[in-house]
Design a protein around this motif. Structure first.
Motif, PDB file in Angstrom:
ATOM      1  N   VAL A 164       0.831  -1.208   0.000  1.00 19.43           N
ATOM      2  CA  VAL A 164       0.000   0.000   0.000  1.00 19.43           C
ATOM      3  C   VAL A 164       0.865   1.257   0.000  1.00 19.43           C
ATOM      4  N   THR A 165       0.531   2.175  -0.881  1.00 16.68           N
ATOM      5  CA  THR A 165       1.193   3.476  -0.913  1.00 16.68           C
ATOM      6  C   THR A 165       0.139   4.563  -0.782  1.00 16.68           C
ATOM      7  N   VAL A 166       0.314   5.443   0.208  1.00 19.18           N
ATOM      8  CA  VAL A 166      -0.674   6.458   0.554  1.00 19.18           C
ATOM      9  C   VAL A 166      -0.157   7.845   0.197  1.00 19.18           C
ATOM     10  N   TYR A 167      -1.057   8.688  -0.298  1.00 18.18           N
ATOM     11  CA  TYR A 167      -0.740  10.113  -0.452  1.00 18.18           C
ATOM     12  C   TYR A 167      -1.927  10.941   0.021  1.00 18.18           C
ATOM     13  N   ARG A 193       1.741   8.898   9.104  1.00 10.92           N
ATOM     14  CA  ARG A 193       2.961   8.129   9.383  1.00 10.92           C
ATOM     15  C   ARG A 193       3.070   7.769  10.861  1.00 10.92           C
ATOM     16  N   ARG A 194       2.631   8.682  11.732  1.00 10.38           N
ATOM     17  CA  ARG A 194       2.696   8.395  13.166  1.00 10.38           C
ATOM     18  C   ARG A 194       1.731   7.277  13.564  1.00 10.38           C
ATOM     19  N   VAL A 195       0.578   7.224  12.893  1.00  9.44           N
ATOM     20  CA  VAL A 195      -0.430   6.213  13.223  1.00  9.44           C
ATOM     21  C   VAL A 195      -0.121   4.872  12.561  1.00  9.44           C
ATOM     22  N   PHE A 196       0.288   4.914  11.278  1.00  5.21           N
ATOM     23  CA  PHE A 196       0.582   3.700  10.512  1.00  5.21           C
ATOM     24  C   PHE A 196       1.980   3.808   9.889  1.00  5.21           C
ATOM     25  N   PRO A 197       3.024   3.664  10.690  1.00  2.00           N
ATOM     26  CA  PRO A 197       4.386   3.839  10.154  1.00  2.00           C
ATOM     27  C   PRO A 197       4.800   2.760   9.156  1.00  2.00           C
ATOM     28  N   THR A 198       4.083   1.627   9.127  1.00  2.00           N
ATOM     29  CA  THR A 198       4.494   0.535   8.238  1.00  2.00           C
ATOM     30  C   THR A 198       3.922   0.654   6.830  1.00  2.00           C
ATOM     31  N   LEU A 199       2.996   1.601   6.605  1.00  3.92           N
ATOM     32  CA  LEU A 199       2.481   1.813   5.255  1.00  3.92           C
ATOM     33  C   LEU A 199       3.515   2.541   4.408  1.00  3.92           C
ATOM     34  N   GLY A 200       3.390   2.422   3.096  1.00  5.14           N
ATOM     35  CA  GLY A 200       4.229   3.207   2.208  1.00  5.14           C
ATOM     36  C   GLY A 200       3.605   4.575   1.980  1.00  5.14           C
ATOM     37  N   TYR A 201       4.440   5.590   1.794  1.00  3.07           N
ATOM     38  CA  TYR A 201       3.936   6.951   1.586  1.00  3.07           C
ATOM     39  C   TYR A 201       4.630   7.576   0.387  1.00  3.07           C
ATOM     40  N   ALA A 202       3.876   8.347  -0.376  1.00  2.00           N
ATOM     41  CA  ALA A 202       4.402   8.997  -1.572  1.00  2.00           C
ATOM     42  C   ALA A 202       4.305  10.509  -1.421  1.00  2.00           C
ATOM     43  N   ASP A 203       5.104  11.230  -2.205  1.00  2.00           N
ATOM     44  CA  ASP A 203       5.123  12.691  -2.144  1.00  2.00           C
ATOM     45  C   ASP A 203       4.074  13.345  -3.030  1.00  2.00           C
ATOM     46  N   SER A 204       3.408  12.552  -3.844  1.00  2.00           N
ATOM     47  CA  SER A 204       2.370  13.105  -4.732  1.00  2.00           C
ATOM     48  C   SER A 204       1.413  11.992  -5.127  1.00  2.00           C
ATOM     49  N   ALA A 205       0.274  12.385  -5.676  1.00  2.00           N
ATOM     50  CA  ALA A 205      -0.679  11.388  -6.166  1.00  2.00           C
ATOM     51  C   ALA A 205      -0.063  10.570  -7.295  1.00  2.00           C
ATOM     52  N   HIS A 206       0.701  11.230  -8.147  1.00  2.00           N
ATOM     53  CA  HIS A 206       1.331  10.518  -9.262  1.00  2.00           C
ATOM     54  C   HIS A 206       2.309   9.463  -8.761  1.00  2.00           C
ATOM     55  N   ASP A 207       3.087   9.791  -7.756  1.00  3.11           N
ATOM     56  CA  ASP A 207       4.032   8.814  -7.202  1.00  3.11           C
ATOM     57  C   ASP A 207       3.297   7.653  -6.543  1.00  3.11           C
ATOM     58  N   ALA A 208       2.180   7.943  -5.888  1.00  2.00           N
ATOM     59  CA  ALA A 208       1.412   6.884  -5.233  1.00  2.00           C
ATOM     60  C   ALA A 208       0.855   5.898  -6.252  1.00  2.00           C
ATOM     61  N   VAL A 209       0.416   6.410  -7.399  1.00  2.00           N
ATOM     62  CA  VAL A 209      -0.257   5.586  -8.406  1.00  2.00           C
ATOM     63  C   VAL A 209       0.728   4.792  -9.260  1.00  2.00           C
ATOM     64  N   ARG A 210       1.977   5.221  -9.295  1.00  2.00           N
ATOM     65  CA  ARG A 210       2.958   4.578 -10.180  1.00  2.00           C
ATOM     66  C   ARG A 210       3.049   3.067  -9.896  1.00  2.00           C
ATOM     67  N   GLY A 211       2.736   2.263 -10.896  1.00  2.00           N
ATOM     68  CA  GLY A 211       2.833   0.805 -10.772  1.00  2.00           C
ATOM     69  C   GLY A 211       1.672   0.146 -10.043  1.00  2.00           C
ATOM     70  N   ALA A 212       0.608   0.906  -9.730  1.00  2.00           N
ATOM     71  CA  ALA A 212      -0.492   0.360  -8.930  1.00  2.00           C
ATOM     72  C   ALA A 212      -1.389  -0.575  -9.737  1.00  2.00           C
ATOM     73  N   ASP A 213      -1.859  -1.631  -9.073  1.00  2.00           N
ATOM     74  CA  ASP A 213      -2.826  -2.548  -9.671  1.00  2.00           C
ATOM     75  C   ASP A 213      -4.257  -2.068  -9.454  1.00  2.00           C
ATOM     76  N   VAL A 214      -4.457  -1.178  -8.490  1.00  2.00           N
ATOM     77  CA  VAL A 214      -5.757  -0.575  -8.249  1.00  2.00           C
ATOM     78  C   VAL A 214      -5.535   0.739  -7.507  1.00  2.00           C
ATOM     79  N   VAL A 215      -6.363   1.739  -7.810  1.00  2.00           N
ATOM     80  CA  VAL A 215      -6.288   3.049  -7.154  1.00  2.00           C
ATOM     81  C   VAL A 215      -7.556   3.247  -6.333  1.00  2.00           C
TER      82      VAL A 215
END
Length: 447
Positions: free
Chosen positions: A360-363, A372-394
């Protein structure tokens, strides 16, 4: 002689109220027991995101160049007691751990600490959301603990702030409700709110219990309306209907109205979920639990929506498992124009998918640090475009304007698979489908 105002607690409610009181022309002294908060506020920094609040604060904080100097901050209870004519209590009332009931410990502590220093006439005004009956108890507590005795009065003045609109809601409220026991208390509060009342804001005078119940009732009604349309989304899915058209049609009835009729993944945040649970708990204590049993279903419908979105996402990536699948989540805050991630449906869905093996990548435009403080193990992106890159579902889970304005064609070039699940029913389905996306939303046909 002009009234002097104090504000106890400088969180979301307190910081907004203090800045707004200064904007209305009062000298204000605000107190908190957390030194880092006080240091930030003295420097004109707000430790949360709320549109317009930091600008409002900086217009009035003493020591900032060009400010009115009407707003100061302290950690000294004696200074607050000596300064103020009207003391607003704006501390947190969270849900008790492992229970539905409200935790009143912060309110009780604040009242006790303030009362010990009240040696002359004063009005203490509760703004925190509390169980009905709290004001009655706190009034007796004040009279017992304050050196000035019955010269110290209590009033209850519930807040009705909407995150993202808190400044507007404080300066230009749609109603002011005060629970008072004397003409003096009413007179003082009319003086405090003279400007908005002059603009036409209704001023409702009530007893303690009614003032407390107004807030609980308002939040319960809004929660019920949201869960109602989400329940209709479930029926629409079973029957092949379209909940968006249904909502439009019933919304034209002015007895119902169009607001809060957008089906999706439900409500969250620091107010509605815990407030309806505390209301149910208090009704049980009063022997009126049957009156609010419907709120259990309201809560249940709301929580089901999160699990349903997880199921939709799993189906979108193949139906069996999230293992090896990349999932983009647009949104972390519980609502747009806020960085508040408390009980956020978006983060809850992201967390569930992550626990089931999804990558999972969140933006979110404003909620990333808190997420990040609540769910530090999730992935985070700097933009919507970065979050969507390579995604199988948005997954679109918080209705920020930024997400509505995304170009589906450009986004499609980044995703591995063009599948979008609109958890808020606000994206332009036709536009996304025209760009080659499979678009799905709760309670709506797939094509």
């Amino acid at each position: 002689m002009a009234l002097k105002i104090t504000v106890i607690g400088t969180g979301y409610l307190g910081a907004t109220h203090a800045a707004a009181m200064a904007e209305l022309g009062f000298e204000v002294l605000a107190l908190d027991v957390v030194e880092s908060k006080i240091d930030a506020l003295r420097a004109g920094r707000v430790p949360l995101y709320e549109p317009g609040l930091e600008d409002l604060l900086r217009r009035h904080v003493a020591g900032i160049e060009g400010s009115s100097g009407r707003l100061r901050f302290t950690m000294d209870w004696a200074e607050v007691a000596a300064f103020g004519d009207v003391h607003f209590v704006c501390v947190n009332t969270p849900q008790k751990q492992g229970e539905y009931a409200c935790d009143m410990s912060y309110v009780d502590s604040a009242v006790d600490a303030l009362a010990a220093h009240l040696t002359g006439p004063a009005l203490v005004v509760g703004k925190s959301t509390v169980p009905v009956g709290s004001a009655e108890r706190l009034a007796a507590r004040l009279a017992r603990l304050a050196p000035a005795g019955d010269q110290v009065e209590l009033a209850w003045n519930p807040e009705f702030l909407r995150e993202g609109f808190a400044v507007e809601d404080t300066l230009h409220p749609d109603r002011i409700v005060v629970g008072v026991r004397s003409e003096r208390a009413e007179k003082l509060l009319r003086e405090v709110y003279a400007k908005p009342v002059a603009e036409g804001t209704p001023f409702v005078v009530a007893d303690y219990a009614t003032a407390e119940l107004v807030k609980a009732s308002a939040n319960s009604f809004l929660a019920t309306k949201i869960s109602f349309i989400n329940a209709m989304a479930e029926v629409c899915e079973a029957a092949g209907g379209d909940v968006a058209t249904l909502a439009e049609a019933i919304g034209y009835d002015d007895r119902i109205g169009r607001k809060f009729l957008r089906a999706g993944i439900g409500f969250g945040g620091g107010c509605l979920p815990k407030d309806i649970r505390a209301f149910m708990a208090r009704a049980g204590e009063l022997g009126a639990d049957q009156a609010l049993t419907f709120l259990r279903e309201v809560d249940s419908v709301n929580m089901r929506r999160r699990g349903h979105m997880v199921d939709m996402a799993r189906e979108a990536v193949g139906g069996d498992s999230f293992l090896g699948k990349r999932v983009a989540v647009l949104g972390a805050a519980f609502k747009p124009d806020s960085d508040d991630v408390r009980d956020s449906p978006a983060l809850n869905v992201a967390g569930q998918i992550h626990l089931q093996g999804g990558q999972v990548t969140v933006y979110d435009p404003k909620g990333m640090d808190n997420a990040r403080r609540v769910f530090p193990t999730l992935g985070y992106a700097d933009s919507a475009h970065d979050a969507v890159r390579g995604a199988d579902v948005v997954l679109h889970l918080t209705e920020w304007q930024e997400f509505r304005e995304l170009d589906p064609e450009e986004l499609g070039k980044l995703a591995a698979v063009r599948v979008v699940l609109d958890g808020r029913n606000v994206l332009d389905a036709g536009r996304w489908r025209a760009a080659g996306w499979t678009y799905r939303a709760m309670g709506r046909p797939n094509a």
